[in-house]
Design an enzyme around this catalytic site. Structure first.
Site, PDB file in Angstrom:
ATOM      1  N   THR A 201       0.847  -1.189   0.000  1.00 26.21           N
ATOM      2  CA  THR A 201       0.000   0.000   0.000  1.00 26.21           C
ATOM      3  C   THR A 201       0.884   1.241   0.000  1.00 26.21           C
ATOM      4  O   THR A 201       2.112   1.140  -0.021  1.00 26.21           O
ATOM      5  CB  THR A 201      -0.914   0.022   1.242  1.00 26.21           C
ATOM      6  N   CYS A 202       0.259   2.405   0.091  1.00 27.23           N
ATOM      7  CA  CYS A 202       1.047   3.633   0.112  1.00 27.23           C
ATOM      8  C   CYS A 202       1.874   3.752   1.387  1.00 27.23           C
ATOM      9  O   CYS A 202       2.872   4.467   1.423  1.00 27.23           O
ATOM     10  CB  CYS A 202       0.131   4.845  -0.038  1.00 27.23           C
ATOM     11  N   ASN A 203       1.476   3.051   2.450  1.00 28.74           N
ATOM     12  CA  ASN A 203       2.162   3.173   3.739  1.00 28.74           C
ATOM     13  C   ASN A 203       3.096   2.020   4.078  1.00 28.74           C
ATOM     14  O   ASN A 203       3.890   2.124   5.003  1.00 28.74           O
ATOM     15  CB  ASN A 203       1.141   3.298   4.875  1.00 28.74           C
ATOM     16  N   ARG A 204       2.994   0.911   3.341  1.00 24.54           N
ATOM     17  CA  ARG A 204       3.772  -0.269   3.722  1.00 24.54           C
ATOM     18  C   ARG A 204       3.884  -1.255   2.572  1.00 24.54           C
ATOM     19  O   ARG A 204       3.045  -1.282   1.666  1.00 24.54           O
ATOM     20  CB  ARG A 204       3.118  -0.965   4.915  1.00 24.54           C
TER      21      ARG A 204
ATOM     22  N   SER B 196      -1.896   1.873  11.229  1.00 21.95           N
ATOM     23  CA  SER B 196      -1.964   2.745  10.052  1.00 21.95           C
ATOM     24  C   SER B 196      -1.356   4.113  10.335  1.00 21.95           C
ATOM     25  O   SER B 196      -1.323   4.572  11.481  1.00 21.95           O
ATOM     26  CB  SER B 196      -3.416   2.929   9.610  1.00 21.95           C
TER      27      SER B 196
ATOM     28  N   ASP C 183      -7.653   3.944   9.918  1.00 20.69           N
ATOM     29  CA  ASP C 183      -7.959   4.031   8.488  1.00 20.69           C
ATOM     30  C   ASP C 183      -8.502   2.688   8.013  1.00 20.69           C
ATOM     31  O   ASP C 183      -7.764   1.707   7.901  1.00 20.69           O
ATOM     32  CB  ASP C 183      -6.695   4.399   7.709  1.00 20.69           C
TER      33      ASP C 183
ATOM     34  N   GLU D 254      -9.606   1.744   5.167  1.00 19.33           N
ATOM     35  CA  GLU D 254      -9.330   1.354   3.787  1.00 19.33           C
ATOM     36  C   GLU D 254      -8.384   0.148   3.732  1.00 19.33           C
ATOM     37  O   GLU D 254      -8.372  -0.595   2.758  1.00 19.33           O
ATOM     38  CB  GLU D 254      -8.722   2.528   3.028  1.00 19.33           C
TER      39      GLU D 254
ATOM     40  N   GLN E  31      -7.688  -3.511   1.149  1.00 18.52           N
ATOM     41  CA  GLN E  31      -6.391  -3.846   0.568  1.00 18.52           C
ATOM     42  C   GLN E  31      -5.943  -5.227   1.012  1.00 18.52           C
ATOM     43  O   GLN E  31      -5.335  -5.980   0.243  1.00 18.52           O
ATOM     44  CB  GLN E  31      -5.373  -2.773   0.965  1.00 18.52           C
TER      45      GLN E  31
END
Length: 423
Positions: free
Chosen positions: A58-61, A114, A119, A121, A125
């Site tokens: 994802t955008c964070n991990r 998160s 979050d 979302e 994912q």
């Protein structure tokens, strides 16, 4: 007894990855995994000794969860296809083992880990990541049960706590940035019609729809056209991107491209703009931020949300962790029960085989198990199951059961009856 592959469980489960805590967006981008890379990893997993796995990118991990012998096998497998170097990954990664890996997976799925607390979302994912691996045969019984239990916990946290309540998410944070940096914007361009782009469209439409003109661009124009029709907004062709960029006050970029789709050179001679890059890897060349008339905000900056909503969510963390712990305990109990069943069944099969062999040796052609031996086998199985509840040592319990069966009643179980031999 050689039942290792059958009783693999928590002790062989690992989670390895990098996230926003120790790496910035640019570094995470080098280890982001596209669907093509995911496919390549699954095809090569057997060569690295990995029997079951899935990848969450994802955008964070970027995290790889798998059943294997050591976490290094997961690291090597993941880095075999990514743009970043393995040494760079090892310098910034974390490795979770056994119950620690299980707890990490629960926390990530609940939104407790998160960048924006709660979050929700992330659960979508998770589903997409596991489905991709499952469709290709890489989710074994252990991972299937773990994943389903994680989903149950996440759903209960969602329904019974306020951890995910309120309009705070990465896409909503993008809306807040528009209000902060370009409140008078009248023309907003969204590049990318994936899930992140769709959420950004919806938020802007819901909160700013009467004030702005929204134009959607996607590499596949049919997808942009369908979404634009659903939301009653405009759409454009990717070939017209330079013109659309020049007209826009705000640009939100969220494509699946592995390289920037907007370069510094595309922005040098345009008017003042706010550009929000929601993608990992970056979809906007970072050097664009050097231009005085460009305000570039990336995913890490968006996630620095300190709002009343987040403060309310903080108060729900303890309740969420309690729910997670309940489901983690349930999963551990399932693992122990599963392991016990495998061992008990193996013991029953071996003891029955001994009786049949001895019966044949005594002159019975077909061989049979006497009612006395059946009762004894059942007694030993019951005793073994009870012992395993106190401490599951599969090999020891297996040998103890055989020893007990081979010893005459009333004698210590460590004294084998020489008249009864293993065949």
């Amino acid at each position: 007894m050689n039942n290792k592959s059958s009783i693999i469980g928590i002790e062989n489960f690992y989670a390895v990855g990098i996230n926003y805590k120790k790496s910035d967006a640019r570094l995470r981008g080098r280890f982001a995994v596209s669907n093509e890379q995911y496919e390549a990893i699954l095809k090569d997993a057997g060569n690295y000794g990995v029997s079951s796995l899935f990848i969450l990118s994802t955008c964070n991990r970027t995290e790889i969860y798998g059943v294997t012998n050591t976490p290094d096998e997961l690291v090597n497998l993941l880095c075999s296809v990514t743009n970043g170097e393995i040494k760079e990954f090892k310098d910034h990664c974390y490795k979770k083992e056994g119950i620690g890996a299980v707890e990490h997976m629960f926390n990530v799925a609940a939104g407790l880990d998160s960048q924006i607390l709660g979050d929700y979302e992330i659960i979508g994912q998770f589903k997409q990541a596991v489905r991709f691996a499952k469709d290709r045969g890489f989710i074994n019984t252990f991972l299937e049960k773990l994943y389903n239990t994680v989903l149950q916990a996440s759903k209960q946290i969602k329904n019974q706590t306020g951890l995910s309540k309120g309009t705070t998410s990465v896409s909503f944070a993008a809306l807040q940035s528009i209000k902060q940096y370009h409140a008078d914007a009248t023309n907003i361009l969204i590049v990318g019609a994936g899930k992140m782009g769709q959420r950004a469209c919806k938020n802007i439409k819901d909160y700013l729809g009467q004030k702005v003109r929204i134009t959607l661009v996607n590499r596949t124009v049919n997808k942009a056209e369908r979404l634009a029709e659903e939301m009653d907004i405009s759409y454009g062709h990717i070939a017209d991107l330079p013109i659309l960029i020049s007209r826009a006050d705000v640009i939100i970029v969220a494509t699946a491209s592995a390289t920037p789709v907007i370069l510094k050179s595309d922005l040098e001679h345009c008017s003042e703009k706010l550009i929000i890059d929601l993608a990992i890897p970056n979809n906007v060349e970072p050097a664009a931020s050097e231009l005085p008339h460009i305000k570039l905000v990336n995913i890490d900056e968006l996630s620095l949300v300190n709002s009343e909503t987040i403060q309310k969510r903080q108060s729900q963390v303890i309740a969420a962790r309690e729910i997670n712990n309940h489901f983690i305990n349930r999963f551990v109990e399932w693992c122990e029960l599963r392991k016990s069943c495998i061992v008990v069944n193996a013991i029953k099969k071996q003891l029955t085989s001994i009786c049949l062999s001895q019966s044949k040796s005594a002159g019975c052609v077909a061989g049979f198990v006497s009612s006395t031996d059946e009762q004894r086998i059942q007694q030993i199985l019951n005793g073994t199951a009870g012992k395993m509840k106190g401490g599951n040592k599969a090999g020891c319990h297996y040998l103890e059961a055989l020893n007990e069966f081979m010893s005459p009643p009333g004698l210590p179980t460590n004294m084998l009856n020489p008249e009864r031999t293993l065949i």
